[in-house]
Design a protein around this motif. Structure first.
Motif, PDB file in Angstrom:
ATOM      1  N   SER A   3       1.282  -1.740  -0.371  1.00  0.00           N
ATOM      2  CA  SER A   3       0.348   0.592   0.044  1.00  0.00           C
ATOM      3  C   SER A   3       0.496   0.869  -0.314  1.00  0.00           C
ATOM      4  CB  SER A   3      -1.429   0.027   1.632  1.00  0.00           C
ATOM      5  OG  SER A   3      -0.019   0.161   2.336  1.00  0.00           O
ATOM      6  N   TYR A   4       1.547   1.501   0.969  1.00  0.00           N
ATOM      7  CA  TYR A   4       3.088   2.137   0.904  1.00  0.00           C
ATOM      8  C   TYR A   4       3.363   2.663  -0.905  1.00  0.00           C
ATOM      9  CZ  TYR A   4       7.031   5.172   1.339  1.00  0.00           C
ATOM     10  OH  TYR A   4       7.914   5.755   2.366  1.00  0.00           O
ATOM     11  N   ALA A   5       3.858   1.806  -1.572  1.00  0.00           N
ATOM     12  CA  ALA A   5       4.543   1.694  -2.853  1.00  0.00           C
ATOM     13  C   ALA A   5       3.275   2.581  -3.471  1.00  0.00           C
ATOM     14  CB  ALA A   5       4.927   0.490  -3.778  1.00  0.00           C
ATOM     15  N   LEU A   6       2.148   1.395  -3.424  1.00  0.00           N
ATOM     16  CA  LEU A   6       0.874   2.309  -4.752  1.00  0.00           C
ATOM     17  C   LEU A   6       0.852   3.764  -4.463  1.00  0.00           C
ATOM     18  CD1 LEU A   6      -1.053  -0.751  -4.440  1.00  0.00           C
ATOM     19  CD2 LEU A   6       0.449  -0.193  -6.548  1.00  0.00           C
ATOM     20  N   ALA A   7       0.924   3.885  -2.896  1.00  0.00           N
ATOM     21  CA  ALA A   7       0.283   4.825  -2.187  1.00  0.00           C
ATOM     22  C   ALA A   7       1.161   6.077  -2.763  1.00  0.00           C
ATOM     23  CB  ALA A   7      -0.192   5.841  -1.176  1.00  0.00           C
ATOM     24  N   GLN A  30      -3.436   2.370   1.816  1.00  0.00           N
ATOM     25  CA  GLN A  30      -3.025   2.953   0.233  1.00  0.00           C
ATOM     26  C   GLN A  30      -4.090   4.804   0.686  1.00  0.00           C
ATOM     27  OE1 GLN A  30      -4.365   1.375  -3.142  1.00  0.00           O
ATOM     28  NE2 GLN A  30      -3.888   3.309  -4.580  1.00  0.00           N
ATOM     29  N   ASP A  31      -5.124   4.150   1.001  1.00  0.00           N
ATOM     30  CA  ASP A  31      -6.052   6.020   0.707  1.00  0.00           C
ATOM     31  C   ASP A  31      -4.911   7.147   2.109  1.00  0.00           C
ATOM     32  OD1 ASP A  31      -7.621   5.328  -1.263  1.00  0.00           O
ATOM     33  OD2 ASP A  31      -9.315   5.181  -0.340  1.00  0.00           O
ATOM     34  N   PHE A  32      -4.920   6.254   3.097  1.00  0.00           N
ATOM     35  CA  PHE A  32      -4.695   6.957   4.009  1.00  0.00           C
ATOM     36  C   PHE A  32      -3.350   7.079   4.082  1.00  0.00           C
ATOM     37  CE2 PHE A  32      -2.478   7.831   8.582  1.00  0.00           C
ATOM     38  CZ  PHE A  32      -3.166   8.354   9.400  1.00  0.00           C
ATOM     39  N   PHE A  33      -2.021   5.714   3.308  1.00  0.00           N
ATOM     40  CA  PHE A  33      -0.207   7.275   2.905  1.00  0.00           C
ATOM     41  C   PHE A  33      -0.620   7.840   2.232  1.00  0.00           C
ATOM     42  CE2 PHE A  33       0.676   3.036   4.745  1.00  0.00           C
ATOM     43  CZ  PHE A  33       1.619   2.697   4.989  1.00  0.00           C
ATOM     44  N   ALA A  34      -2.033   8.333   0.992  1.00  0.00           N
ATOM     45  CA  ALA A  34      -1.767   8.990  -0.053  1.00  0.00           C
ATOM     46  C   ALA A  34      -2.134  10.453   0.350  1.00  0.00           C
ATOM     47  CB  ALA A  34      -2.489   8.712  -1.288  1.00  0.00           C
ATOM     48  N   ALA A  35      -2.503  10.350   1.630  1.00  0.00           N
ATOM     49  CA  ALA A  35      -3.181  11.734   2.209  1.00  0.00           C
ATOM     50  C   ALA A  35      -1.887  12.228   3.205  1.00  0.00           C
ATOM     51  CB  ALA A  35      -4.264  11.532   3.486  1.00  0.00           C
ATOM     52  N   ILE A  36      -0.859  12.056   3.679  1.00  0.00           N
ATOM     53  CA  ILE A  36      -0.045  12.087   4.036  1.00  0.00           C
ATOM     54  C   ILE A  36       0.924  12.997   3.377  1.00  0.00           C
ATOM     55  CG2 ILE A  36       2.266  11.529   5.616  1.00  0.00           C
ATOM     56  CD1 ILE A  36       1.123   8.657   6.494  1.00  0.00           C
ATOM     57  N   THR A  48      12.576   5.168   5.658  1.00  0.00           N
ATOM     58  CA  THR A  48      11.402   6.203   5.729  1.00  0.00           C
ATOM     59  C   THR A  48       9.990   5.836   5.834  1.00  0.00           C
ATOM     60  OG1 THR A  48      12.522   7.837   4.349  1.00  0.00           O
ATOM     61  CG2 THR A  48      10.035   8.757   4.241  1.00  0.00           C
ATOM     62  N   MET A  49       9.661   4.616   5.158  1.00  0.00           N
ATOM     63  CA  MET A  49       8.600   4.050   5.156  1.00  0.00           C
ATOM     64  C   MET A  49       8.531   3.537   6.415  1.00  0.00           C
ATOM     65  SD  MET A  49       7.382   0.801   3.230  1.00  0.00           S
ATOM     66  CE  MET A  49       8.667  -0.098   3.929  1.00  0.00           C
ATOM     67  N   VAL A  50       8.966   2.697   7.051  1.00  0.00           N
ATOM     68  CA  VAL A  50       9.528   2.020   9.041  1.00  0.00           C
ATOM     69  C   VAL A  50       9.025   3.345   9.726  1.00  0.00           C
ATOM     70  CG1 VAL A  50       9.875   0.120  10.241  1.00  0.00           C
ATOM     71  CG2 VAL A  50      10.214  -0.368   7.378  1.00  0.00           C
ATOM     72  N   GLN A  51      10.049   4.112   9.583  1.00  0.00           N
ATOM     73  CA  GLN A  51      10.657   4.754  10.740  1.00  0.00           C
ATOM     74  C   GLN A  51       9.493   6.157  10.903  1.00  0.00           C
ATOM     75  OE1 GLN A  51      14.803   5.853  11.722  1.00  0.00           O
ATOM     76  NE2 GLN A  51      15.114   3.561  12.138  1.00  0.00           N
ATOM     77  N   ILE A  52       8.629   6.721   9.667  1.00  0.00           N
ATOM     78  CA  ILE A  52       7.827   7.804   9.059  1.00  0.00           C
ATOM     79  C   ILE A  52       6.491   7.355   8.969  1.00  0.00           C
ATOM     80  CG2 ILE A  52       7.950  10.077   7.795  1.00  0.00           C
ATOM     81  CD1 ILE A  52      10.608   9.971   9.760  1.00  0.00           C
ATOM     82  N   PHE A  53       6.632   6.629   7.535  1.00  0.00           N
ATOM     83  CA  PHE A  53       4.787   6.927   7.257  1.00  0.00           C
ATOM     84  C   PHE A  53       4.277   5.894   8.058  1.00  0.00           C
ATOM     85  CE2 PHE A  53       6.670   8.926   4.431  1.00  0.00           C
ATOM     86  CZ  PHE A  53       5.520   9.264   3.820  1.00  0.00           C
ATOM     87  N   PHE A  54       5.320   4.468   8.779  1.00  0.00           N
ATOM     88  CA  PHE A  54       4.255   3.855   9.937  1.00  0.00           C
ATOM     89  C   PHE A  54       3.487   4.011  11.076  1.00  0.00           C
ATOM     90  CE2 PHE A  54       6.220  -1.018   7.610  1.00  0.00           C
ATOM     91  CZ  PHE A  54       5.308  -0.284   6.204  1.00  0.00           C
ATOM     92  N   PRO A  55       4.314   4.568  11.980  1.00  0.00           N
ATOM     93  CA  PRO A  55       3.699   5.395  12.966  1.00  0.00           C
ATOM     94  C   PRO A  55       2.927   6.252  12.331  1.00  0.00           C
ATOM     95  CG  PRO A  55       6.531   4.955  13.091  1.00  0.00           C
ATOM     96  CD  PRO A  55       5.749   4.632  11.320  1.00  0.00           C
ATOM     97  N   LEU A  56       3.063   7.186  11.514  1.00  0.00           N
ATOM     98  CA  LEU A  56       2.092   8.067  11.111  1.00  0.00           C
ATOM     99  C   LEU A  56       0.826   7.225  11.153  1.00  0.00           C
ATOM    100  CD1 LEU A  56       4.056  10.962   9.270  1.00  0.00           C
ATOM    101  CD2 LEU A  56       2.927  10.894  11.324  1.00  0.00           C
ATOM    102  N   ALA A  57       0.690   6.427  10.124  1.00  0.00           N
ATOM    103  CA  ALA A  57       0.030   6.041  10.372  1.00  0.00           C
ATOM    104  C   ALA A  57      -0.791   4.855  11.085  1.00  0.00           C
ATOM    105  CB  ALA A  57      -0.158   4.181   9.015  1.00  0.00           C
TER     106      ALA A  57
END
Length: 320
Positions: free
Chosen positions: A125-129, A202-208, A226-235
């Protein structure tokens, strides 16, 4: 005197369409009407929520109370309180009726399926977003199209596919591998829940905001970090929601587990059906209600754990 008359005549006429409020700005006529409608709407919504809550809370409390009754107490009024706390119902349901073994099987299957689903859905989902690559639109359309496929409608083709796979491995494993295997059941659960999980995340990652990635690049973080330490905690709110829906889907499933587990091992929903038939034939309703409480406890605990994350604001105050 003439100056006073001139000042009096120079004053503006009072407004007829609106009356001034404390700050001196005029209020429209329909403001009070809109507030009244809003108040009535809130009252009606609260009444509806109260009625819906009663339809859930009252039966749940009734089952909890009935689980502590002895067998002789069920022949009186169903609304009477138990004379004491008869915990033997829980012992009989968990040990004698086999709910304990079914409970353990469901815990293993649900936890394994959750790990499989989130391990695949999060990076996908992170890659698609966040990235553009050839075939991205096709993958997104495939994920959206699979949302309309109910897994209960394809359980027979899945069963036939696994039966065919077992024919090729019986030369090595006489008992087979793909049928009556709790890991294969977990794999089916995780795979069939991927479309919904990927679509939600995917929709959530795209809105960040993109500034998070730029800030991570300035700090020297790579794509994986970036994916593990930044986006996953935000999601975390979206991840918690996906985990909650998947947990309920895995834990409450009956059709798939009944089809793929053909041996002595069974999930808790199949075990509850066997307990219900046994309780009705033996008229042991205390054991039945105790089994219902045991099955509901993990759902309540899991919801309590994730419900705080569901209400968090994900990106508030994150960029510095």
């Amino acid at each position: 005197m003439s100056e006073v008359q001139e000042l009096t005549q120079a004053q503006p006429e009072p407004l007829t369409s609106a009356s001034p409020n404390a700050s001196g700005t005029p209020e429209p006529k329909n403001k009070r009407t809109a507030e009244d409608k809003w108040t009535i709407g809130r009252i009606l919504s609260h009444i509806v929520l109260f009625i819906v809550s009663l339809t859930i809370i009252v039966p749940s409390i009734w089952v909890l109370i009935a689980s502590f009754k002895e067998q002789s107490e069920f022949y009186g009024s169903p609304w009477t309180w138990p004379e004491g706390f008869f915990f033997q119902n829980y012992v009989d349901a968990f040990i004698d009726s086999g709910i304990g073994q079914s409970f353990l099987t469901s815990v293993i299957v649900t936890a394994t399926a959750m790990i499989i689903s989130m391990s695949v859905a999060l990076p996908c989902s992170y890659a698609l977003a966040r990235y553009d690559f050839p075939g991205k639109k096709i993958l997104q359309l495939a994920v959206q199209g699979l949302l309309f496929v109910n897994v209960n409608y394809i359980v027979v083709p899945i069963f036939l596919l696994l039966i065919g796979a077992d024919r090729y491995v019986r030369a090595i494993l006489p008992d087979g591998f793909f049928i009556d295997n709790i890991f294969i059941l977990s794999l089916v659960y995780g795979a069939t829940s991927l479309p919904f999980t990927i679509y939600l995340l995917q929709d959530f990652f795209a809105a960040i905001p993109k500034e998070y990635e730029e800030a991570a690049m300035i700090d020297g973080a790579g794509l994986g970090r970036t994916m593990v330490q930044i986006f996953f905690p935000l999601a975390k709110p979206a991840i918690s929601m996906a985990m909650l829906f998947n947990f309920l889907s895995y834990w409450n499933d009956y059709v798939i587990s009944m089809t793929l587990l053909t041996g002595d091992r069974e999930t808790v929903q199949v075990g509850m059906l066997n307990l219900m038939s046994t309780a009705h034939s033996a008229t042991n309703y205390g054991r039945l209600y105790a089994g219902m409480v045991i099955v509901a406890i993990p759902v309540i605990i899991f919801y309590i754990v994730v419900q705080k994350k569901l209400l968090q604001v994900s990106t508030g105050g994150g960029i510095k």
